[in-house]
Scaffold this motif. Structure first.
Motif, PDB file in Angstrom:
ATOM      1  N   LEU A  41      26.407  -5.162  36.991  1.00 51.81           N
ATOM      2  CA  LEU A  41      26.574  -6.499  37.561  1.00 51.81           C
ATOM      3  C   LEU A  41      26.539  -7.554  36.462  1.00 51.81           C
ATOM      4  CD1 LEU A  41      26.674  -8.460  40.016  1.00 51.81           C
ATOM      5  CD2 LEU A  41      24.184  -8.381  39.977  1.00 51.81           C
ATOM      6  N   LEU A  42      25.565  -7.469  35.577  1.00 47.98           N
ATOM      7  CA  LEU A  42      25.462  -8.452  34.501  1.00 47.98           C
ATOM      8  C   LEU A  42      26.633  -8.358  33.530  1.00 47.98           C
ATOM      9  CD1 LEU A  42      21.633  -8.371  33.772  1.00 47.98           C
ATOM     10  CD2 LEU A  42      22.946 -10.184  34.869  1.00 47.98           C
ATOM     11  N   VAL A  43      27.095  -7.141  33.241  1.00 50.50           N
ATOM     12  CA  VAL A  43      28.255  -6.990  32.358  1.00 50.50           C
ATOM     13  C   VAL A  43      29.492  -7.620  32.984  1.00 50.50           C
ATOM     14  CG1 VAL A  43      29.846  -5.289  31.372  1.00 50.50           C
ATOM     15  CG2 VAL A  43      27.389  -4.976  31.129  1.00 50.50           C
ATOM     16  N   SER A  44      29.691  -7.401  34.285  1.00 45.58           N
ATOM     17  CA  SER A  44      30.858  -7.997  34.948  1.00 45.58           C
ATOM     18  C   SER A  44      30.740  -9.517  34.987  1.00 45.58           C
ATOM     19  CB  SER A  44      31.039  -7.425  36.352  1.00 45.58           C
ATOM     20  OG  SER A  44      29.992  -7.828  37.192  1.00 45.58           O
ATOM     21  N   ILE A  45      29.538 -10.042  35.154  1.00 45.25           N
ATOM     22  CA  ILE A  45      29.332 -11.487  35.158  1.00 45.25           C
ATOM     23  C   ILE A  45      29.617 -12.077  33.776  1.00 45.25           C
ATOM     24  CG2 ILE A  45      27.612 -13.313  35.438  1.00 45.25           C
ATOM     25  CD1 ILE A  45      28.639 -12.002  38.057  1.00 45.25           C
TER      26      ILE A  45
ATOM     27  N   THR B 297      28.079 -20.584  40.403  1.00 49.61           N
ATOM     28  CA  THR B 297      28.239 -19.145  40.585  1.00 49.61           C
ATOM     29  C   THR B 297      27.174 -18.382  39.811  1.00 49.61           C
ATOM     30  OG1 THR B 297      30.612 -19.484  40.806  1.00 49.61           O
ATOM     31  CG2 THR B 297      29.882 -17.248  40.408  1.00 49.61           C
ATOM     32  N   LEU B 298      26.931 -18.768  38.574  1.00 45.85           N
ATOM     33  CA  LEU B 298      25.905 -18.097  37.782  1.00 45.85           C
ATOM     34  C   LEU B 298      24.520 -18.297  38.385  1.00 45.85           C
ATOM     35  CD1 LEU B 298      27.095 -18.834  34.145  1.00 45.85           C
ATOM     36  CD2 LEU B 298      27.038 -16.627  35.300  1.00 45.85           C
ATOM     37  N   PHE B 299      24.248 -19.469  38.928  1.00 43.70           N
ATOM     38  CA  PHE B 299      22.964 -19.720  39.573  1.00 43.70           C
ATOM     39  C   PHE B 299      22.771 -18.800  40.773  1.00 43.70           C
ATOM     40  CE2 PHE B 299      20.376 -21.965  42.729  1.00 43.70           C
ATOM     41  CZ  PHE B 299      19.193 -22.083  42.006  1.00 43.70           C
ATOM     42  N   SER B 300      23.815 -18.630  41.585  1.00 45.11           N
ATOM     43  CA  SER B 300      23.685 -17.753  42.754  1.00 45.11           C
ATOM     44  C   SER B 300      23.474 -16.308  42.329  1.00 45.11           C
ATOM     45  CB  SER B 300      24.910 -17.877  43.661  1.00 45.11           C
ATOM     46  OG  SER B 300      26.044 -17.324  43.035  1.00 45.11           O
ATOM     47  N   VAL B 301      24.101 -15.883  41.236  1.00 45.63           N
ATOM     48  CA  VAL B 301      23.896 -14.520  40.732  1.00 45.63           C
ATOM     49  C   VAL B 301      22.459 -14.344  40.267  1.00 45.63           C
ATOM     50  CG1 VAL B 301      24.519 -12.921  38.886  1.00 45.63           C
ATOM     51  CG2 VAL B 301      26.291 -14.101  40.156  1.00 45.63           C
ATOM     52  N   CYS B 302      21.928 -15.338  39.568  1.00 48.54           N
ATOM     53  CA  CYS B 302      20.537 -15.254  39.109  1.00 48.54           C
ATOM     54  C   CYS B 302      19.577 -15.166  40.291  1.00 48.54           C
ATOM     55  CB  CYS B 302      20.196 -16.460  38.245  1.00 48.54           C
ATOM     56  SG  CYS B 302      20.980 -16.438  36.632  1.00 48.54           S
ATOM     57  N   MET B 303      19.842 -15.927  41.326  1.00 47.57           N
ATOM     58  CA  MET B 303      18.977 -15.887  42.508  1.00 47.57           C
ATOM     59  C   MET B 303      19.066 -14.529  43.203  1.00 47.57           C
ATOM     60  SD  MET B 303      17.380 -18.622  42.303  1.00 47.57           S
ATOM     61  CE  MET B 303      16.451 -18.544  43.793  1.00 47.57           C
ATOM     62  N   GLN B 304      20.256 -13.926  43.245  1.00 48.45           N
ATOM     63  CA  GLN B 304      20.395 -12.596  43.840  1.00 48.45           C
ATOM     64  C   GLN B 304      19.646 -11.548  43.025  1.00 48.45           C
ATOM     65  OE1 GLN B 304      24.491 -11.599  44.500  1.00 48.45           O
ATOM     66  NE2 GLN B 304      24.774 -13.202  46.021  1.00 48.45           N
ATOM     67  N   CYS B 305      19.715 -11.659  41.711  1.00 47.18           N
ATOM     68  CA  CYS B 305      18.982 -10.704  40.853  1.00 47.18           C
ATOM     69  C   CYS B 305      17.480 -10.833  41.051  1.00 47.18           C
ATOM     70  CB  CYS B 305      19.345 -10.900  39.384  1.00 47.18           C
ATOM     71  SG  CYS B 305      20.974 -10.306  38.943  1.00 47.18           S
ATOM     72  N   ILE B 306      16.998 -12.068  41.208  1.00 49.17           N
ATOM     73  CA  ILE B 306      15.566 -12.283  41.446  1.00 49.17           C
ATOM     74  C   ILE B 306      15.165 -11.685  42.786  1.00 49.17           C
ATOM     75  CG2 ILE B 306      13.857 -14.072  41.953  1.00 49.17           C
ATOM     76  CD1 ILE B 306      15.237 -15.773  39.783  1.00 49.17           C
ATOM     77  N   GLN B 307      15.993 -11.856  43.819  1.00 48.11           N
ATOM     78  CA  GLN B 307      15.685 -11.307  45.125  1.00 48.11           C
ATOM     79  C   GLN B 307      15.736  -9.783  45.121  1.00 48.11           C
ATOM     80  OE1 GLN B 307      18.459 -13.206  47.739  1.00 48.11           O
ATOM     81  NE2 GLN B 307      17.273 -15.097  47.866  1.00 48.11           N
ATOM     82  N   ARG B 308      16.648  -9.192  44.376  1.00 52.50           N
ATOM     83  CA  ARG B 308      16.741  -7.738  44.296  1.00 52.50           C
ATOM     84  C   ARG B 308      15.558  -7.125  43.558  1.00 52.50           C
ATOM     85  NH1 ARG B 308      22.980  -6.314  42.646  1.00 52.50           N
ATOM     86  NH2 ARG B 308      23.949  -7.201  44.499  1.00 52.50           N
ATOM     87  N   GLY B 309      15.034  -7.873  42.587  1.00 49.48           N
ATOM     88  CA  GLY B 309      13.956  -7.354  41.760  1.00 49.48           C
ATOM     89  C   GLY B 309      12.670  -7.107  42.530  1.00 49.48           C
ATOM     90  N   GLY B 310      12.353  -7.977  43.447  1.00 51.24           N
ATOM     91  CA  GLY B 310      11.117  -7.840  44.213  1.00 51.24           C
ATOM     92  C   GLY B 310       9.913  -7.837  43.292  1.00 51.24           C
TER      93      GLY B 310
ATOM     94  N   THR C 174      36.622 -11.127  38.679  1.00 49.42           N
ATOM     95  CA  THR C 174      35.619 -10.256  38.068  1.00 49.42           C
ATOM     96  C   THR C 174      34.232 -10.571  38.610  1.00 49.42           C
ATOM     97  OG1 THR C 174      36.961 -10.147  36.058  1.00 49.42           O
ATOM     98  CG2 THR C 174      34.680  -9.454  35.873  1.00 49.42           C
ATOM     99  N   PHE C 175      33.919 -11.850  38.770  1.00 53.26           N
ATOM    100  CA  PHE C 175      32.660 -12.240  39.416  1.00 53.26           C
ATOM    101  C   PHE C 175      32.556 -11.617  40.801  1.00 53.26           C
ATOM    102  CE2 PHE C 175      32.081 -15.999  36.619  1.00 53.26           C
ATOM    103  CZ  PHE C 175      30.724 -15.876  36.402  1.00 53.26           C
ATOM    104  N   TRP C 176      33.584 -11.791  41.602  1.00 52.61           N
ATOM    105  CA  TRP C 176      33.559 -11.319  42.978  1.00 52.61           C
ATOM    106  C   TRP C 176      33.411  -9.794  43.043  1.00 52.61           C
ATOM    107  CZ3 TRP C 176      36.775  -8.276  46.040  1.00 52.61           C
ATOM    108  CH2 TRP C 176      36.482  -8.306  47.382  1.00 52.61           C
ATOM    109  N   ILE C 177      34.166  -9.091  42.220  1.00 50.75           N
ATOM    110  CA  ILE C 177      34.084  -7.632  42.199  1.00 50.75           C
ATOM    111  C   ILE C 177      32.685  -7.191  41.780  1.00 50.75           C
ATOM    112  CG2 ILE C 177      34.880  -5.579  40.937  1.00 50.75           C
ATOM    113  CD1 ILE C 177      37.683  -6.776  41.021  1.00 50.75           C
ATOM    114  N   GLY C 178      32.143  -7.855  40.777  1.00 52.13           N
ATOM    115  CA  GLY C 178      30.798  -7.502  40.334  1.00 52.13           C
ATOM    116  C   GLY C 178      29.760  -7.711  41.421  1.00 52.13           C
ATOM    117  N   LEU C 179      29.883  -8.793  42.170  1.00 51.87           N
ATOM    118  CA  LEU C 179      28.905  -9.080  43.218  1.00 51.87           C
ATOM    119  C   LEU C 179      29.057  -8.163  44.422  1.00 51.87           C
ATOM    120  CD1 LEU C 179      28.900 -12.969  43.182  1.00 51.87           C
ATOM    121  CD2 LEU C 179      27.089 -11.444  42.407  1.00 51.87           C
ATOM    122  N   LYS C 180      30.274  -7.801  44.771  1.00 54.03           N
ATOM    123  CA  LYS C 180      30.509  -7.047  46.001  1.00 54.03           C
ATOM    124  C   LYS C 180      30.447  -5.527  45.814  1.00 54.03           C
ATOM    125  CE  LYS C 180      31.077 -10.658  48.440  1.00 54.03           C
ATOM    126  NZ  LYS C 180      30.091 -11.079  49.393  1.00 54.03           N
ATOM    127  N   LEU C 181      30.802  -5.033  44.650  1.00 51.69           N
ATOM    128  CA  LEU C 181      30.922  -3.589  44.487  1.00 51.69           C
ATOM    129  C   LEU C 181      29.764  -2.925  43.769  1.00 51.69           C
ATOM    130  CD1 LEU C 181      34.708  -3.180  43.586  1.00 51.69           C
ATOM    131  CD2 LEU C 181      33.604  -2.953  45.798  1.00 51.69           C
TER     132      LEU C 181
END
Length: 81
Positions: free
Chosen positions: A33-37, A66-79, A19-26
């Motif tokens: 993304l947050l719901v899947s996480i 894994t949760l840390f990497s997701v948080c970092m991706q969300c921060i990078q996406r936010g700009g 579920t983590f992987w699907i949320g991150l990739k799709l």
């Protein structure tokens, strides 16, 4: 009997990490993304409840990383919003 229990928590872990992987990739939408996480985290935690204590610490470490990497991706996406 122990094989069923071991497969029980292993299946929860596999479903959680898939579920983590699907949320991150799709999903590009942050809400989905947050719901899947969170759903993946719930599945992994259900597996941790049933797992032997020897396996709980390594899986918790993987989950936190894994949760840390997701948080970092969300921060990078936010700009700059």
């Amino acid at each position: 009997m122990t094989k069923r229990k071991s497969m029980h928590y292993f299946l929860f872990w596999m479903l959680g990490f898939v579920t983590f992987w699907i949320g991150l990739k799709l999903f590009d939408d942050e809400v989905i993304l947050l719901v899947s996480i969170f759903f993946g985290s719930a599945l992994i935690l259900a597996g941790l409840v049933a797992a032997p204590s020897v396996l709980q610490i390594p899986i918790e470490i993987v989950l936190v990383l894994t949760l840390f990497s997701v948080c970092m991706q969300c921060i990078q996406r936010g700009g700059s919003a």
